[in-house]
Design a protein around this motif. Structure first.
Motif, short mmCIF file in Angstrom:
data_model
loop_
_atom_site.label_atom_id
_atom_site.label_comp_id
_atom_site.label_asym_id
_atom_site.label_seq_id
_atom_site.Cartn_x
_atom_site.Cartn_y
_atom_site.Cartn_z
N CYS A 1 -1.86 -5.26 -8.17
CA CYS A 1 -0.86 -4.42 -8.82
C CYS A 1 0.25 -5.34 -9.37
O CYS A 1 0.71 -6.23 -8.66
N LYS B 1 3.23 -4.51 -9.98
CA LYS B 1 4.53 -4.15 -9.44
C LYS B 1 4.73 -4.68 -8.03
O LYS B 1 5.66 -5.40 -7.75
N CYS B 2 3.77 -4.37 -7.13
CA CYS B 2 3.97 -4.72 -5.72
C CYS B 2 3.04 -5.83 -5.25
O CYS B 2 3.19 -6.33 -4.15
N CYS C 1 -0.84 3.09 -8.56
CA CYS C 1 -1.15 2.16 -7.48
C CYS C 1 -1.11 2.92 -6.16
O CYS C 1 -0.17 3.66 -5.91
N ASN D 1 -0.48 1.87 -3.35
CA ASN D 1 0.56 1.34 -2.47
C ASN D 1 1.97 1.74 -2.92
O ASN D 1 2.74 2.27 -2.15
N CYS D 2 2.30 1.50 -4.20
CA CYS D 2 3.68 1.74 -4.65
C CYS D 2 3.80 2.91 -5.61
O CYS D 2 4.91 3.34 -5.92
#
Ligand SMILES: [Zn+2]
Length: 97
Positions: A4, A6-7, A28, A30-31
């Protein structure tokens, strides 16, 4: 497998395969940030999509239809198996290529 943007979380094989079929990106796990397939990797994927089609050439040889269909199915499975390894993610939608 891609991360990802972003994270930095690495996506699983099945998540990566899914994002490829979602034209408007995928969140995502996760985030929650939307991730898109980069146009560079879309081009790569486009190229390998021709592989199963190329196996139809086998029909020119004197193989039985069952063997030829078997090869094409194996080609498709291999292609889908390799798809996620070619995918790179981006946070910005680069649109159609
Ligand atoms: Zn993320």
């Amino acid at each position: 497998m891609p991360n990802c943007q972003k994270c930095g979380q690495q996506w699983s094989w099945s998540q990566t395969l899914k994002v490829n079929f979602k034209l408007d990106g995928m969140e995502c796990p996760n985030c929650g940030e939307k991730q898109y397939v980069t146009s560079k990797s879309k081009k790569k994927l486009n190229r390998i999509s021709y592989l199963p089609a190329m196996l139809i050439i086998l029909l020119l040889f004197d193989l039985s239809l069952q063997i030829t269909i078997g090869f094409i199915i194996v080609g498709c499975i291999l292609m889908i198996g390799f798809y996620p390894f070619l995918i790179e993610l981006t946070s910005e939608d680069e649109g159609a290529f």
